[in-house]
Structure formats: structure tokens, C-alpha cells
Enzyme design. Sequence first.
Site, short mmCIF file in Angstrom:
data_model
loop_
_atom_site.label_atom_id
_atom_site.label_comp_id
_atom_site.label_asym_id
_atom_site.label_seq_id
_atom_site.Cartn_x
_atom_site.Cartn_y
_atom_site.Cartn_z
CE LYS A 1 1.07 1.37 12.75
NZ LYS A 1 1.46 0.11 12.22
CG ASP B 1 0.23 3.29 4.28
OD1 ASP B 1 -0.85 3.06 3.67
OD2 ASP B 1 0.67 2.53 5.14
CG ASP C 1 -0.29 -0.20 2.52
OD1 ASP C 1 0.94 -0.30 2.54
OD2 ASP C 1 -1.00 -0.24 3.54
N1 GDD Z 1 0.44 -11.55 3.45
C1 GDD Z 1 0.18 -10.80 4.51
N2 GDD Z 1 -0.27 -11.40 5.65
N3 GDD Z 1 0.31 -9.46 4.41
C2 GDD Z 1 0.00 -8.72 5.50
C3 GDD Z 1 -0.45 -9.28 6.71
C4 GDD Z 1 -0.59 -10.72 6.78
O1 GDD Z 1 -0.98 -11.32 7.79
N4 GDD Z 1 -0.68 -8.27 7.58
C5 GDD Z 1 -0.38 -7.13 6.94
N5 GDD Z 1 0.02 -7.39 5.66
C6 GDD Z 1 0.42 -6.43 4.63
C7 GDD Z 1 -0.57 -5.30 4.38
O2 GDD Z 1 -1.48 -5.63 3.36
C8 GDD Z 1 0.34 -4.16 3.94
O3 GDD Z 1 0.65 -4.22 2.56
C9 GDD Z 1 1.61 -4.43 4.72
O4 GDD Z 1 1.59 -5.80 5.12
C10 GDD Z 1 1.74 -3.54 5.97
O5 GDD Z 1 0.57 -3.68 6.75
P1 GDD Z 1 -0.32 -2.40 7.16
O6 GDD Z 1 -1.47 -2.93 7.93
O7 GDD Z 1 -0.59 -1.52 5.99
O8 GDD Z 1 0.69 -1.72 8.18
P2 GDD Z 1 0.82 -0.18 8.54
O9 GDD Z 1 0.57 0.69 7.38
O10 GDD Z 1 0.04 0.07 9.77
O11 GDD Z 1 2.39 -0.11 8.96
C11 GDD Z 1 3.39 -0.66 8.11
O12 GDD Z 1 3.66 0.22 7.04
C12 GDD Z 1 4.22 1.51 7.40
C13 GDD Z 1 4.50 2.25 6.12
O13 GDD Z 1 3.32 2.46 5.43
C14 GDD Z 1 4.67 -0.89 8.95
O14 GDD Z 1 5.57 -1.59 8.13
C15 GDD Z 1 5.29 0.42 9.40
O15 GDD Z 1 6.53 0.19 10.06
C16 GDD Z 1 5.53 1.33 8.21
O16 GDD Z 1 6.03 2.59 8.63
MG MG Z 2 -0.20 0.46 5.48
#
Ligand code: GDD
Ligand code: MG
Length: 363
Positions: free
Chosen positions: A162, A218, A110
Site C-alpha cells: 500500500k 480483487d 478474494d
Molecule cells: N486466515 C487469515 N487470517 N486470513 C486473513 C487474515 C487473517 O488474520 N487477514 C487477512 N486474511 C486474508 C483475507 O481474507 C484475504 O483473502 C487475504 O488474506 C488478503 O487480505 P485482504 O484484506 O483482502 O488484503 P488486501 O486486498 O488489502 O491486500 C492484499 O491483496 C492484494 C491483492 O488483492 C495484499 O496481499 C496485497 O499485497 C495484494 O496486492
Molecule cells: Mg483483498
Amino acid sequence: MKALILVGGFGTRLRPLTLTVPKPLVEFANKPMILHQIEALVKAGVKDIVLAVNYKPEVMVAVLKKYEEKFGITITFSVEEEPLGTAGPLALARDILGKDDTPFFVLNADVTCDYPFEAMRDFHNSHGNEGTILATKVEEPSKYGVIVTKPNSTKIDRFVEKPVEFVGNRINAGIYIFKPTILNRINLEPTSIEKQIFPAMAGDEQLHTFDLEGFWMDVGQPKDFLTGTCLYLSSVAKKTPHLLASPSEPFVHGGNVLIHPTAKIGDGCRIGPNVTIGPNVVIGKGARLQRCVIMEDAQIKEYALVKNTIVGWHCTVGRWTRLDGVSVLGDDVHVADEVYVYGALVLPHKSISANVTDPKIVM
Ligand code: GDD
Ligand code: MG
């Protein structure tokens, strides 16, 4: 080279669009989100792409398989029986990621930016340690993973996912490159790369950061999807302005307007800045569009105002109607004439004929 894209769950934060289409296939600037990433990976020489998903991927397989041949790559769907988090999927794809000792990329699905894969790979090879995290700076770091480096070094001292208290504003951009030895740290079970693996790698002094130049976002929720679209269009305007509608078009107002060639624009419209218009869209005369996304087959009728809004596929927006306040119309939503809608998330196939003056979900 190899790459794994963490495609993950149901994209609940991007509802109602993701009630119709899986998040990676939602069009960002008229192209499925994941295709931006796949194309950039291909450009950097990646041949083997694993898509890590935790639901049945039939729709995605159908859409993405054709790109295997087009780009000369292999796309493998790695399907989790239970969500494995952000690290577990690497263990599940061990056979592909660990098949040789060359490094591989990992991407959150994303995020949008000018993907600097080649520069990252060169930097990663030059330091010789196990991993490199792409970093960017944000004003509000609490919803991301924060990176703290050692003094005058690219080596990561601490990684805090976070943070509740301020530790810094340089954050994890969600793009990594690793040596296959990282696989020795990950078991085939739900595991968070951010909370479990990165702190351990930082403790072993095996993790570096590489600063991203240019925009980053994001785009996993509507407000950020719109902001990301603005940032992306500004970047297109700088690098490949011919892809945008010419600023000399009478309807273009303030620039940065992306219009699919099959869309029709009525007389006297005022469009821009920061608008994307998808295939077969029809915009009636005198309409005003600003900072919005109009998806395929939608119709915006005469003198409507669409601002800070995502209009989903096959929607109609009535005459003199006004949409604003990060509204999102799901697939096939119909908004009557002369209605005011502010901050509504409207589920697919609904009709709206009365004003919505405060943010709410319309179901
Ligand atoms: N296959 C798989 N399985 N993918 C997963 C799973 C899972 O169980 N859980 C989450 N993901 C994927 C999501 O679809 C997304 O593409 C990515 O892993 C990160 O998950 P998000 O839920 O979008 O996390 P976030 O946005 O709160 O935080 C993450 O992204 C930030 C940057 O946008 C973290 O990596 C942060 O450290 C980072 O700053
Ligand atoms: Mg995200």
C-alpha cells in the site's frame, strides 16, 4: 502438491452479502468464490488444501466437505484463535505445509484470474529460490502491494505494501508459491506476509515475480466484484463461449450473459452485456438487465431496470423499479414497484418502498 488459501475474516467490505453467507461461499459467476480456486488447484495436481480461517467455519465445512470426495483431495480447516494476519496462518499449518520438501501455493481468497498454477510452479522450480509472487499491472496501485524488480531480472528488489507514493504499477496479485523453508521465517503470531516476510525475502534475494497474462481482479468489495464479473465473463466468452447464453437469443443484448439453466426469462427482456443470473431466478417480461449479478431465487418483475447492482438471494425487485449505482441488496430484500434506488447497500430482510437517490446503507 499442497496449497493454503487465506480465507480470513468476516468479509466486511462485501456486506450485506456476507451478513448471510461467508465471503468464500458468495457465488461469483454462479459458483462459490472459493470453488473457482479449489477447482483450479485440483487441475494443477494439488491434493492437500488448507483453508486458513479466523472464525468458526461450520457453514463452510458443511458446504466444502463434499468436494473432498468429488475431487479426491483433503481439505483441512485451520482455525485461528486470534487473527494471524497473512503470514501467521502458514506457521499454524506448518505440519501440513512442511510435511515434505515440495513447494506449496498460497492464495488470497478474494482474487479472480486465469489461475496459472502450472506455469508458476515450473517457473518457481526453474529459479530455485524460496518464493515466487504472481504479478499483474493496475492503473491505481496504491491499494495493493507493489513489486519492484532488479534491472532485467525477475528477482524482486523491493516489495512495498500500500505505497503512499508511486513506486510502480506492477502489483502483487495475491498468489504465491513457496519452498517450505519459508516456514523458518514465520513465528506462530500475527504476522503480515506483505510487510514483514516479503521485504526480508527480497533482501535475501530469495523472491521472484512471475507475470500473469490475462485478467485479474480483487473482488473483495462490490464495485470490484462487478468489474471482476465483467472480466471473468469476457474470458469465458473467449475460451468456453458455449457456457454463456447464445448471442442469437432474442433477449441477449451485447453478449456475455451467464444464465443458470433453472432460471426463467420473460418475453421481451433485454439482458446484457455482463450479467449473471443464478438458479431459480425469475425475470419478468420486458425487464432490462445490464452489468449486474442476480443471485439464486431472486425475482425481477416486469419492466424493471437493474444496472451496476448485485441482487442477493430471495430478493424481489418490483415492476418499473430502477436499481443502479453499485447497489447491493442483501438476502431477502423486497423493493416495491416504481421505485428508484441508487447506490444503496440494503441489509437482509428489509423492504424499500421509497426512492433512494444517494448512496447510503439501508438498515
Ligand atoms: N486466515 C487469515 N487470517 N486470513 C486473513 C487474515 C487473517 O488474520 N487477514 C487477512 N486474511 C486474508 C483475507 O481474507 C484475504 O483473502 C487475504 O488474506 C488478503 O487480505 P485482504 O484484506 O483482502 O488484503 P488486501 O486486498 O488489502 O491486500 C492484499 O491483496 C492484494 C491483492 O488483492 C495484499 O496481499 C496485497 O499485497 C495484494 O496486492
Ligand atoms: Mg483483498
